[in-house]
Design an enzyme around this catalytic site. Sequence first.
Site, PDB file in Angstrom:
ATOM      1  N   LYS A 196      -4.319   0.023  15.649  1.00  0.00           N
ATOM      2  CA  LYS A 196      -5.014   0.867  14.688  1.00  0.00           C
ATOM      3  C   LYS A 196      -6.113   1.681  15.358  1.00  0.00           C
ATOM      4  O   LYS A 196      -6.409   2.813  14.960  1.00  0.00           O
ATOM      5  CB  LYS A 196      -5.574   0.018  13.546  1.00  0.00           C
ATOM      6  CG  LYS A 196      -4.499  -0.636  12.700  1.00  0.00           C
ATOM      7  CD  LYS A 196      -3.511   0.380  12.144  1.00  0.00           C
ATOM      8  CE  LYS A 196      -2.481  -0.250  11.237  1.00  0.00           C
ATOM      9  NZ  LYS A 196      -1.550   0.756  10.653  1.00  0.00           N
ATOM     10  N   TYR A 214      -2.717  -6.164  16.783  1.00  0.00           N
ATOM     11  CA  TYR A 214      -2.609  -5.283  15.613  1.00  0.00           C
ATOM     12  C   TYR A 214      -3.807  -4.354  15.532  1.00  0.00           C
ATOM     13  O   TYR A 214      -3.664  -3.137  15.341  1.00  0.00           O
ATOM     14  CB  TYR A 214      -2.504  -6.122  14.338  1.00  0.00           C
ATOM     15  CG  TYR A 214      -2.753  -5.342  13.071  1.00  0.00           C
ATOM     16  CD1 TYR A 214      -1.771  -4.529  12.532  1.00  0.00           C
ATOM     17  CD2 TYR A 214      -3.981  -5.418  12.418  1.00  0.00           C
ATOM     18  CE1 TYR A 214      -1.997  -3.812  11.361  1.00  0.00           C
ATOM     19  CE2 TYR A 214      -4.219  -4.706  11.258  1.00  0.00           C
ATOM     20  CZ  TYR A 214      -3.230  -3.899  10.738  1.00  0.00           C
ATOM     21  OH  TYR A 214      -3.462  -3.183   9.580  1.00  0.00           O
ATOM     22  N   ASN A 228       2.234   5.268   7.110  1.00  0.00           N
ATOM     23  CA  ASN A 228       1.763   3.997   6.582  1.00  0.00           C
ATOM     24  C   ASN A 228       2.519   2.804   7.142  1.00  0.00           C
ATOM     25  O   ASN A 228       1.963   1.716   7.257  1.00  0.00           O
ATOM     26  CB  ASN A 228       1.884   4.006   5.052  1.00  0.00           C
ATOM     27  CG  ASN A 228       1.731   2.615   4.462  1.00  0.00           C
ATOM     28  OD1 ASN A 228       0.630   2.085   4.357  1.00  0.00           O
ATOM     29  ND2 ASN A 228       2.846   2.007   4.074  1.00  0.00           N
ATOM     30  N   ILE A 267       0.833  -1.201   0.000  1.00  0.00           N
ATOM     31  CA  ILE A 267       0.000   0.000   0.000  1.00  0.00           C
ATOM     32  C   ILE A 267       0.867   1.251   0.000  1.00  0.00           C
ATOM     33  O   ILE A 267       0.568   2.223  -0.700  1.00  0.00           O
ATOM     34  CB  ILE A 267      -0.940  -0.006   1.221  1.00  0.00           C
ATOM     35  CG1 ILE A 267      -1.985  -1.114   1.081  1.00  0.00           C
ATOM     36  CG2 ILE A 267      -1.625   1.347   1.383  1.00  0.00           C
ATOM     37  CD1 ILE A 267      -2.864  -1.299   2.305  1.00  0.00           C
ATOM     38  N   THR A 323      -1.559  -7.602  -1.317  1.00  0.00           N
ATOM     39  CA  THR A 323      -0.155  -7.240  -1.144  1.00  0.00           C
ATOM     40  C   THR A 323       0.591  -8.466  -0.650  1.00  0.00           C
ATOM     41  O   THR A 323      -0.015  -9.492  -0.324  1.00  0.00           O
ATOM     42  CB  THR A 323       0.025  -6.099  -0.123  1.00  0.00           C
ATOM     43  OG1 THR A 323      -0.308  -6.590   1.186  1.00  0.00           O
ATOM     44  CG2 THR A 323      -0.854  -4.903  -0.457  1.00  0.00           C
TER      45      THR A 323
END
Length: 250
Positions: free
Chosen positions: A159, A155, A91, A18, A190
């Site tokens: 975020k 994770y 990012n 990304i 990805t």
Amino acid sequence: MGVLTGRTALVTGASRGIGRGIAERLARDGARVAVHYGRNETAAKETVAAIEAAGGAAFTIGVELGLPGDVEALWAEFDRHADGLDILVNNAGIGNTRPIDEITEQEFDRVFAVNVKAPFFIVRHGMARLRDGGRVINVSSGLARTAVMPDNMAYAMTKGALDVFSRDLSKVLGPRAITVNSVAPGIIDTDNTAGLLYGTEGGWAQAAAISALGRVGETADVADVVAFLASGGARWVTGSWVDATGGSLT
């Protein structure tokens, strides 16, 4: 001339996935892009080469995040190439964590150091370099709003923290006409999602079925949203959480 001509952008984790898509899109819109990478210098140089081959301008910054002195080193390297910043895209991040009954404290600390602490202090030390009217765009995740993958809990927690950072930072930087927003991708094709998409039977079809649009996302799907938020057209959008999951949360 592109809508970002004359502007300088920094995209962390821009050597692949990304991040690379975002870097290439911002460069195509005219920005000069700092392509940050942690370890893969070859991939970062390939990103720069692709940008330059398309007529854009870019340079690399190699600093591994989540380590002592990382942010200071990043900005020292940036200052060697540019005298100010207009667009910051946070990012870079660790994209997967083990389930709660398997993850260690060291792994937990590491993902928060890279995904939360690093963006926070990149902004903390970068605010003096960020020009008035600039943009801060934090790449979040749809997992901050859904428990569809509870094994990736740590994770997802990072975020969620990043989203709070975006919200509150928008109030801090708003008087300078700097907008701050989170962009939340869903499942994007990805190398980070290769195990999910290609490593299991029917993985691609299952991932596509999660989206209301019936397909797996591409890096360009996210990069286009980031490009809009980086443009003048998004001058009245700040403190927002932008769903770029292709309707995966509906």
